[in-house]
Write a protein that holds these residues in place. Structure first.
Motif, mmCIF file in Angstrom:
data_model
loop_
_atom_site.group_PDB
_atom_site.id
_atom_site.type_symbol
_atom_site.label_atom_id
_atom_site.label_comp_id
_atom_site.label_asym_id
_atom_site.label_seq_id
_atom_site.Cartn_x
_atom_site.Cartn_y
_atom_site.Cartn_z
ATOM 1 N N LEU A 204 0.842 -1.194 0.000
ATOM 2 C CA LEU A 204 0.000 0.000 0.000
ATOM 3 C C LEU A 204 0.878 1.244 0.000
ATOM 4 O O LEU A 204 1.894 1.295 0.703
ATOM 5 C CB LEU A 204 -0.901 0.011 1.241
ATOM 6 C CG LEU A 204 -1.903 -1.137 1.345
ATOM 7 C CD1 LEU A 204 -2.465 -1.224 2.753
ATOM 8 C CD2 LEU A 204 -3.032 -0.950 0.338
ATOM 9 N N LEU A 368 -10.784 -5.764 1.132
ATOM 10 C CA LEU A 368 -10.625 -4.885 -0.027
ATOM 11 C C LEU A 368 -11.277 -3.526 0.227
ATOM 12 O O LEU A 368 -10.760 -2.483 -0.182
ATOM 13 C CB LEU A 368 -11.229 -5.540 -1.274
ATOM 14 C CG LEU A 368 -10.479 -6.760 -1.825
ATOM 15 C CD1 LEU A 368 -11.290 -7.422 -2.931
ATOM 16 C CD2 LEU A 368 -9.092 -6.359 -2.336
ATOM 17 N N GLU A 369 -12.408 -3.559 0.926
ATOM 18 C CA GLU A 369 -13.071 -2.298 1.287
ATOM 19 C C GLU A 369 -12.219 -1.520 2.284
ATOM 20 O O GLU A 369 -12.080 -0.292 2.184
ATOM 21 C CB GLU A 369 -14.453 -2.588 1.878
ATOM 22 C CG GLU A 369 -15.426 -3.177 0.866
ATOM 23 C CD GLU A 369 -16.700 -3.700 1.500
ATOM 24 O OE1 GLU A 369 -17.705 -3.838 0.781
ATOM 25 O OE2 GLU A 369 -16.704 -3.977 2.725
ATOM 26 N N THR A 371 -8.866 -1.645 2.794
ATOM 27 C CA THR A 371 -7.628 -1.120 2.236
ATOM 28 C C THR A 371 -7.868 -0.020 1.199
ATOM 29 O O THR A 371 -6.940 0.725 0.866
ATOM 30 C CB THR A 371 -6.800 -2.253 1.601
ATOM 31 O OG1 THR A 371 -7.603 -2.957 0.650
ATOM 32 C CG2 THR A 371 -6.329 -3.235 2.667
ATOM 33 N N SER A 372 -9.103 0.101 0.716
ATOM 34 C CA SER A 372 -9.390 1.119 -0.309
ATOM 35 C C SER A 372 -9.279 2.535 0.226
ATOM 36 O O SER A 372 -9.155 3.486 -0.553
ATOM 37 C CB SER A 372 -10.795 0.895 -0.874
ATOM 38 O OG SER A 372 -11.790 1.202 0.099
ATOM 39 N N THR A 373 -9.313 2.729 1.536
ATOM 40 C CA THR A 373 -9.255 4.084 2.098
ATOM 41 C C THR A 373 -7.840 4.559 2.399
ATOM 42 O O THR A 373 -7.591 5.754 2.497
ATOM 43 C CB THR A 373 -10.053 4.158 3.410
ATOM 44 O OG1 THR A 373 -9.380 3.376 4.419
ATOM 45 C CG2 THR A 373 -11.468 3.627 3.230
ATOM 46 N N GLU A 375 -4.629 4.585 1.081
ATOM 47 C CA GLU A 375 -3.760 5.391 0.242
ATOM 48 C C GLU A 375 -4.303 6.814 0.112
ATOM 49 O O GLU A 375 -3.533 7.786 0.121
ATOM 50 C CB GLU A 375 -3.610 4.728 -1.129
ATOM 51 C CG GLU A 375 -2.852 3.402 -1.052
ATOM 52 C CD GLU A 375 -2.657 2.744 -2.405
ATOM 53 O OE1 GLU A 375 -3.396 3.113 -3.346
ATOM 54 O OE2 GLU A 375 -1.776 1.867 -2.521
ATOM 55 N N GLN A 376 -5.630 6.942 0.019
ATOM 56 C CA GLN A 376 -6.213 8.280 -0.070
ATOM 57 C C GLN A 376 -6.024 9.050 1.232
ATOM 58 O O GLN A 376 -5.783 10.268 1.220
ATOM 59 C CB GLN A 376 -7.691 8.172 -0.427
ATOM 60 C CG GLN A 376 -7.935 7.622 -1.819
ATOM 61 C CD GLN A 376 -9.397 7.604 -2.208
ATOM 62 O OE1 GLN A 376 -10.218 8.293 -1.601
ATOM 63 N NE2 GLN A 376 -9.734 6.820 -3.216
#
Length: 411
Positions: A204, A368-369, A371-373, A375-376
């Motif tokens: 990540l 997956l949900e 880890t989606s936050t 990097e942003q």
């Protein structure tokens, strides 16, 4: 203006039990500063005990695990010798410094039937207890003392089948002393029975603490996971405790009236719940976990400082799943290797195997949900717009990690 004491206690009943943690905002700089990241290498990751393996991964003498630790600029061999003792060594040949075992990925498993490890460069051979066994053309070395050229040892200790290492020349504490009260809190569950594991990993583009903090609270669950797990809308996050740098809490999910699982999930999950092997085993939980024996227990989860989160489900929260954990391995200030692993008791039938795969897939989708936050979050924090983060009461475990991060760093 600070909130009155009684109002603060009502709003933050868990946090105010630990006045040393404070209730104010947390500084953002530890999440984005490259200079602090370099200090972390020495002051945290080369001083704290690090979880690196399960005993079942080294089930037989000669079994070994190779673990790359970018944050410490080293590679580690964890191996069970012919007498059954587990050792840890730096993965470096003491002849000219070649890596003794070539790396394929961040972690890998192997076995040596001869109980030896041989360097492919010049064929120096070491026993699995670390001693130097053989040197090619030894007669051509002047005064070679093999007893002084064994593998470079790393402090290694085991607790409840979890194998830890410490890279310090002399650890400040033994492993049990380091784990503090969390050792007793989690002790006694038959972790060794959950030998079927599914591991996922990715790199990540964020700081390791951004990832760790995202998995250290349940505040996000009703929002991030509303599509995957709508049943979690009623989640209760409670029973917070801090044990030095470590912290733990319990999650419960009261039933949502009228909400039923999909036919496939009901069928496959039902097969596991009907199996004596895979059914919920709340009776096996340590006495201080789920103390009221609630049937809506989801899991107990703890932050093991510095970089691990361990969840104990006992087959209840996710059908058949005994435990799962996350680890967040720093690579750079803005890069983290995330590893998530689910553990089950091995299936006895084909239908159980399919049902376990289904539970595992649902859980993977939730990750997956999650880890989606991350990097942003890191990209936004790196802008420098925010100097501080404001936490609510149930983000207590973040606050505890943050406090002890400062203690280890000495700043």
């Amino acid at each position: 203006m600070a909130a009155p004491a009684e109002q603060l206690k009502q709003a933050m009943p868990y946090t105010t039990r630990y006045p040393e943690l404070g209730t104010g905002p947390l500084d953002v700089r530890p999440l984005i500063d490259p200079e602090l990241f370099e200090l972390e290498r020495e002051r945290i990751f080369k001083q704290a005990w690090l979880y690196v393996a399960r005993a079942e991964e080294l089930a037989e003498p000669g079994d070994y695990k190779l673990r790359r630790l970018d944050v410490a600029n080293t590679s580690v061999i964890i191996v069970r010798d012919r007498n059954g003792e587990v050792h840890a060594f730096h993965n470096i040949c003491t002849h000219r410094g070649n890596k003794l075992i070539p790396e394929q990925e961040a972690q890998s498993l192997g076995h040596t039937a001869t109980h030896t490890l041989t360097c492919r460069f010049h064929a120096w051979t070491f026993n699995t207890d670390g001693t130097l066994r053989g040197v090619a053309r030894q007669e051509s070395f002047a005064g070679l003392d093999k007893s002084c050229l064994g593998l470079n040892r790393i402090h290694c200790a085991e607790w409840e089948g979890f194998i830890f290492i410490n890279l310090a020349e002399q650890p400040r504490q033994s492993l049990v002393e380091y784990l503090d009260g969390v050792a007793d809190h989690y002790a006694g569950y038959p972790y060794n029975e959950a030998t079927l594991r599914f591991r996922y990993s990715t790199v990540l583009n964020c700081n390791w603490k951004v990832s760790l903090y995202a998995f250290s609270e349940g505040y996000h669950v009703p929002t991030i996971h509303q599509g995957t797990f709508p049943s979690l809308a009623t989640l209760e996050h409670t029973e917070f405790r801090c044990f030095g740098p470590h912290s733990t809490s319990g999650l419960y999910v009261p039933p949502v009236p009228g909400l039923e699982p999909t036919p496939v999930t009901a069928n496959l999950g039902g097969r596991l719940r009907a199996s004596n092997r895979h059914r919920p085993h709340l009776e096996l939980l340590p006495e201080n976990i789920n103390p009221d024996n609630r049937q809506d227990f989801q899991f107990e989860f703890s932050v093991f400082f510095p970089n691990s989160v361990i969840h104990l489900c006992a087959g209840n929260g996710y059908p058949g799943m005994a435990i799962f954990h996350h680890q967040f391995w720093p690579i750079a200030v803005d890069k983290t290797l995330w590893e998530g692993t689910n553990y089950f008791r091995p299936p006895e039938t084909v239908s159980e195997r399919i049902a376990i795969a289904h539970t595992n897939a649902l859980h993977r989708n939730a990750w997956l949900e999650d880890t989606s936050t991350m990097e942003q979050t890191y990209q936004a924090l790196s802008s420098g717009v925010l100097d501080e983060m404001v936490l609510m009461d149930e983000e207590l475990m973040i606050r505890n990690t943050h406090k002890h991060w400062h203690d280890y760093m000495g700043i």
